[in-house]
Scaffold this motif. Structure first.
Motif, PDB file in Angstrom:
ATOM      1  N   GLY A 424     -54.872  60.386  80.292  1.00 49.14           N
ATOM      2  CA  GLY A 424     -55.442  60.430  79.798  1.00 49.14           C
ATOM      3  C   GLY A 424     -56.533  60.942  78.739  1.00 49.14           C
ATOM      4  N   ASN A 425     -55.899  61.162  77.210  1.00 48.47           N
ATOM      5  CA  ASN A 425     -56.749  60.799  76.821  1.00 48.47           C
ATOM      6  C   ASN A 425     -56.655  59.744  75.842  1.00 48.47           C
ATOM      7  N   CYS A 426     -55.897  58.330  75.774  1.00 50.02           N
ATOM      8  CA  CYS A 426     -56.470  57.158  75.496  1.00 50.02           C
ATOM      9  C   CYS A 426     -57.864  56.510  76.413  1.00 50.02           C
ATOM     10  N   LEU A 427     -57.824  57.455  77.340  1.00 52.24           N
ATOM     11  CA  LEU A 427     -58.974  56.982  78.209  1.00 52.24           C
ATOM     12  C   LEU A 427     -60.517  57.676  77.952  1.00 52.24           C
ATOM     13  N   ARG A 428     -59.855  58.722  77.482  1.00 46.73           N
ATOM     14  CA  ARG A 428     -61.088  59.291  77.272  1.00 46.73           C
ATOM     15  C   ARG A 428     -61.856  59.518  75.736  1.00 46.73           C
ATOM     16  N   GLU A 429     -63.468  59.477  76.047  1.00 42.13           N
ATOM     17  CA  GLU A 429     -64.008  58.881  74.683  1.00 42.13           C
ATOM     18  C   GLU A 429     -64.855  60.791  74.340  1.00 42.13           C
ATOM     19  N   PHE A 430     -63.585  60.720  72.783  1.00 42.67           N
ATOM     20  CA  PHE A 430     -63.759  61.862  72.588  1.00 42.67           C
ATOM     21  C   PHE A 430     -65.134  61.335  70.978  1.00 42.67           C
ATOM     22  N   GLU A 431     -65.437  62.475  70.460  1.00 44.23           N
ATOM     23  CA  GLU A 431     -66.807  62.396  69.493  1.00 44.23           C
ATOM     24  C   GLU A 431     -65.468  63.501  68.231  1.00 44.23           C
ATOM     25  N   THR A 432     -65.212  63.121  67.318  1.00 50.20           N
ATOM     26  CA  THR A 432     -64.913  63.440  66.479  1.00 50.20           C
ATOM     27  C   THR A 432     -65.877  64.731  65.487  1.00 50.20           C
ATOM     28  N   LEU A 433     -65.155  65.458  65.511  1.00 49.16           N
ATOM     29  CA  LEU A 433     -66.367  67.510  64.441  1.00 49.16           C
ATOM     30  C   LEU A 433     -65.439  66.907  63.547  1.00 49.16           C
ATOM     31  N   ASP A 434     -66.130  67.525  62.196  1.00 44.39           N
ATOM     32  CA  ASP A 434     -65.815  68.021  60.919  1.00 44.39           C
ATOM     33  C   ASP A 434     -66.414  68.934  60.562  1.00 44.39           C
ATOM     34  N   MET A 435     -64.999  69.903  60.290  1.00 47.16           N
ATOM     35  CA  MET A 435     -64.317  71.323  60.343  1.00 47.16           C
ATOM     36  C   MET A 435     -64.566  72.001  59.126  1.00 47.16           C
ATOM     37  N   THR A 436     -64.036  71.343  57.671  1.00 44.38           N
ATOM     38  CA  THR A 436     -64.131  71.000  56.173  1.00 44.38           C
ATOM     39  C   THR A 436     -63.978  72.358  56.015  1.00 44.38           C
ATOM     40  N   GLU A 437     -64.934  72.960  56.103  1.00 44.49           N
ATOM     41  CA  GLU A 437     -65.669  74.466  55.686  1.00 44.49           C
ATOM     42  C   GLU A 437     -64.857  75.617  56.771  1.00 44.49           C
ATOM     43  N   ALA A 438     -65.352  75.305  57.838  1.00 44.85           N
ATOM     44  CA  ALA A 438     -64.629  76.374  58.988  1.00 44.85           C
ATOM     45  C   ALA A 438     -62.827  76.785  58.795  1.00 44.85           C
ATOM     46  N   ALA A 439     -62.251  75.390  58.365  1.00 45.96           N
ATOM     47  CA  ALA A 439     -61.159  75.201  57.816  1.00 45.96           C
ATOM     48  C   ALA A 439     -60.293  76.220  56.860  1.00 45.96           C
ATOM     49  N   LYS A 440     -60.830  75.587  56.119  1.00 46.75           N
ATOM     50  CA  LYS A 440     -61.144  76.869  54.707  1.00 46.75           C
ATOM     51  C   LYS A 440     -61.361  78.690  54.840  1.00 46.75           C
ATOM     52  N   LYS A 441     -62.005  78.853  55.919  1.00 44.55           N
ATOM     53  CA  LYS A 441     -62.413  79.601  55.983  1.00 44.55           C
ATOM     54  C   LYS A 441     -61.673  80.212  56.769  1.00 44.55           C
ATOM     55  N   VAL A 442     -60.841  79.695  57.850  1.00 46.71           N
ATOM     56  CA  VAL A 442     -60.037  80.539  59.018  1.00 46.71           C
ATOM     57  C   VAL A 442     -58.917  80.471  57.937  1.00 46.71           C
ATOM     58  N   ILE A 443     -58.244  79.304  56.712  1.00 49.80           N
ATOM     59  CA  ILE A 443     -56.901  79.705  56.202  1.00 49.80           C
ATOM     60  C   ILE A 443     -56.938  80.629  55.182  1.00 49.80           C
ATOM     61  N   ASN A 444     -58.629  81.142  54.655  1.00 49.65           N
ATOM     62  CA  ASN A 444     -58.922  82.398  53.523  1.00 49.65           C
ATOM     63  C   ASN A 444     -58.366  83.735  55.402  1.00 49.65           C
ATOM     64  N   CYS A 445     -58.694  83.703  56.322  1.00 51.07           N
ATOM     65  CA  CYS A 445     -58.426  84.532  57.291  1.00 51.07           C
ATOM     66  C   CYS A 445     -56.888  84.612  57.106  1.00 51.07           C
ATOM     67  N   VAL A 446     -55.810  83.970  57.310  1.00 50.10           N
ATOM     68  CA  VAL A 446     -54.762  84.069  57.635  1.00 50.10           C
ATOM     69  C   VAL A 446     -54.062  84.813  56.327  1.00 50.10           C
ATOM     70  N   TYR A 447     -54.391  84.041  54.983  1.00 49.31           N
ATOM     71  CA  TYR A 447     -54.138  84.683  53.543  1.00 49.31           C
ATOM     72  C   TYR A 447     -54.171  86.217  53.690  1.00 49.31           C
ATOM     73  N   GLU A 448     -54.955  86.989  54.345  1.00 48.88           N
ATOM     74  CA  GLU A 448     -56.159  87.848  54.037  1.00 48.88           C
ATOM     75  C   GLU A 448     -54.716  88.503  55.025  1.00 48.88           C
ATOM     76  N   ALA A 449     -54.290  87.959  55.928  1.00 55.81           N
ATOM     77  CA  ALA A 449     -54.031  89.261  57.397  1.00 55.81           C
ATOM     78  C   ALA A 449     -52.127  88.841  56.726  1.00 55.81           C
ATOM     79  N   LYS A 450     -51.854  87.669  56.072  1.00 58.01           N
ATOM     80  CA  LYS A 450     -50.657  88.512  55.139  1.00 58.01           C
ATOM     81  C   LYS A 450     -49.325  88.150  56.123  1.00 58.01           C
ATOM     82  N   GLY A 451     -50.015  87.282  57.229  1.00 56.68           N
ATOM     83  CA  GLY A 451     -48.248  86.172  57.869  1.00 56.68           C
ATOM     84  C   GLY A 451     -48.334  87.408  58.622  1.00 56.68           C
TER      85      GLY A 451
END
Length: 634
Positions: A424-451
């Motif tokens: 299913g994945n090999c035959l499916r068309e994907f669009e690549t989405l850059d989420m670098t900035e969003a990734a950093k914000k999520v990581i900051n949240c995990v840091y604040e949550a202290k695991g």
């Protein structure tokens, strides 16, 4: 219940002659004469040769790869009896029927036999009637069977579903420990062979150690089932998806797995209300009801069964064309085993998993209430941690945008070189989405949550959700609170999964998110991307065209009409014999028959899956249908 050992339709003396058949002296001769095949599949011959040389053997072979042949061929060539230990009553019944059909004297011993039938089986076994006896593990320890075992030559003990003996396997059964105790009671140690379809390296090592295999020949055959098409979909309405799929695959035999009895009942009633031939199966039904539903499915009275994962173990139904999981299973071992019940005949089949985040919640609840009274507290905690890791593996499978087949193979220790280009994945068309900035914000949240918190809390926090839980834990006061407000939560789930896959985040106990190695993100050129799909774009049409070309569509239109007639004759014979149609001949055999259109016994024996015994029973009737069709079309 009818004693299957008498289905041989021979007297005791005649059966003994069958045991000592002079027609085959080599594995190749036995394969052709008994089962109608010209050559062995990958790995089968090496296992058989090792056993015949007197060596223990352990083989991991995927469902449909022909494990049974690996012990059945040696069993008919070795001088004594082969005991096959199996936990599955339905498998024993199917295998014994198929063996007797092929001309191999076989019987089973389990709780389904009446006392009279059990005593008769023991009597015939003592006389040397049988070459193969299937037995439930708990029956090994009974006094009557121990007495029998000391009075007859046992050449081999075969352990089927061998993962059941490992506490680290997905289906540990304490009764399997009786196998080890049983072997120790025998005056002469027989050859021991063990087989399973799914086992990680840890489980494999445990099987060899626990069974006490001595310098075993070991085969870990490829886990790949090339005829299976894997697909993960996330439909908004699973019920409508299933109805649409069944309408587009009318007449196909399939299994729909659900995580709960309630879901089974709901889907069953839905399909039944639409006039679909369907059965259901779960532990809330009586034994009589379950047996009837199972037989209706196996004998093709119903084409579809909706069931919990209690259904299907050991049912050797070869013509299942699709397996749909209404809910995500709890582990990759469970998924691959259940999905593997499709396409056992080697023809193309589909394995579709319908995923929603609620599936994770359901499975966590089920695992939290898992019965583990037989384990000590330390082992219970170990099992819980193992189950949590396995569930996480399945969740990643549902979210991954990489090749699905490769994901499965890598889990079982293989290293495929490139994507399969046929999932299913090999035959499916994907669009690549850059989420670098969003990734950093999520990581900051995990840091604040202290695991301390899992995915949902992190997602709700960065999304700025207004919930009592976030107020209670103080997340509304995090700097990261609301920094990704308005972002689709499904994208955030995909982003977190990607961060885990890349090692920026890791999952701790109880599924809490912790920081991983984030040093790579300090590089200005580092990026984090996810692949997204157009949910309205399904690979179904592309997959359907490609897959059918490998099976029935290889026939001409004339050949296909003949194939349908042969299926009709097979069903007619199955009704007469009270036997599942696929035991008469598999779909694969009928397709080959329709393509070759044999007109004589030698030509019919050249058809894949037609052995001498089956030709003697059914060959002339199939030749008559072929000849009649040939006259009609000129």
């Amino acid at each position: 219940m009818k004693l299957l050992s008498k289905d041989i339709n021979t007297s005791d003396a005649e059966t003994k002659d069958t045991c000592n058949n002079d027609k085959y002296h080599t594995p190749e001769q036995a394969l052709k004469i008994l089962f109608g095949y010209d050559s062995f599949r990958a790995g089968q011959k090496s296992v058989i040769d090792s056993i015949l040389a007197g060596r223990d053997a352990f083989a991991v072979m995927p469902t449909g790869a022909g494990k049974s042949v690996c012990y059945q061929i040696p069993a008919v060539l070795l001088p004594g009896i082969t005991l096959v230990v199996s936990p599955l009553i339905s498998l024993m019944q199917d295998q014994v029927k198929a063996l007797n059909e092929a001309g191999v004297p076989a019987a089973f011993i389990n709780s389904s036999l009446s006392e009279k039938d059990y005593n008769e089986t023991i009597r015939r076994a003592r006389q040397g009637i049988y070459k193969i006896i299937y037995i439930a593990p708990e029956r090994l320890a009974t006094e009557s069977f121990l007495t029998l075992a000391k009075s007859v030559p046992i050449s081999m003990v075969t352990v089927d579903e061998a993962h059941c003996i490992s506490q680290w396997g997905q289906d540990f059964r304490p009764s399997y420990m009786k196998i080890v105790e049983f072997v120790k009671t025998l005056e002469k140690r027989p050859i021991i062979s063990a087989f399973t379809a799914t086992a990680t390296e840890t489980v494999r090592e445990d099987i060899v150690c626990t069974l006490g295999l001595q310098n075993p020949f070991t085969l870990v055959n490829g886990f790949d089932r090339e005829n299976l098409f894997f697909q993960v979909d996330k439909p908004k309405n699973k019920e409508q998806y299933i109805l649409k799929y069944i309408s587009e695959h009318s007449g196909d035999s399939g299994i729909i797995y659900c995580a709960t009895r309630k879901n089974v009942d709901n889907i069953y009633e839905l399909l039944k209300s639409k006039g679909i031939s369907v059965g259901k199966y779960h532990a809330g039904m009586s034994a009589v009801e379950r047996k009837k539903m199972q037989d209706d499915f196996v004998f093709d009275y119903t084409s579809i069964v909706v069931a919990t994962n209690a259904f299907g173990m050991g049912i050797d139904k070869s013509n299942v064309r699709f397996v749909i999981h209404y809910n995500m299973p709890q582990s990759m071992e469970n998924y691959y085993q259940e999905a593997g019940r499709a396409g056992r005949d080697g023809l193309d089949a589909k394995c579709i998993l319908l995923f929603s985040p609620q599936d994770i919640v359901i499975n966590r609840f089920l695992l939290d209430h898992k019965e583990m009274q037989d384990l000590d507290p330390a082992d219970r905690e170990t099992v819980r941690e193992r189950d949590a890791r396995r569930l996480q593996v399945m969740e990643r499978y549902c979210y991954t945008t990489e090749c699905l087949r490769n994901y499965i193979l890598k889990y079982f220790g293989e290293n495929p070189e490139k994507p399969c280009q046929d999932c299913g994945n090999c035959l499916r068309e994907f669009e690549t989405l850059d989420m670098t900035e969003a990734a950093k914000k999520v990581i900051n949240c995990v840091y604040e949550a202290k695991g301390r918190y899992g995915r949902q809390i992190i997602i709700d926090t960065v999304a700025g959700a207004k919930t009592a839980r976030l107020e209670e834990i103080g997340a509304v006061r995090y700097k990261s609170y609301g920094v990704l407000a308005g972002t689709n939560k499904n994208l955030l789930r995909r982003l977190i999964e990607q961060l885990v896959l890349e090692g920026y985040l890791r999952v701790g106990d109880y599924q809490v998110l912790k920081l991983g190695d984030i040093s790579g993100l300090k590089n200005p050129e580092a990026s984090v991307s996810i692949k997204i799909t157009d949910e309205d774009k399904q690979p179904e049409k592309a997959a359907k065209t490609k897959k059918k070309a490998k099976s029935v569509e290889t026939l001409t239109s004339s050949g296909y009409k003949l194939f349908e007639r042969l299926k009709k004759l097979r069903l007619e014979i199955a009704r007469e014999e009270s036997m599942p149609p696929y035991i008469i001949f598999s779909d694969k055999t009928l397709i080959d028959m329709a393509a070759k259109k044999p007109s004589s016994k030698p030509e019919m024996l050249d058809v894949s899956g037609v052995g001498e015994n089956k030709f003697a029973k059914y060959g002339e009737r199939f030749l008559e249908v072929i000849e009649e069709y040939r006259r009609e079309v000129g």
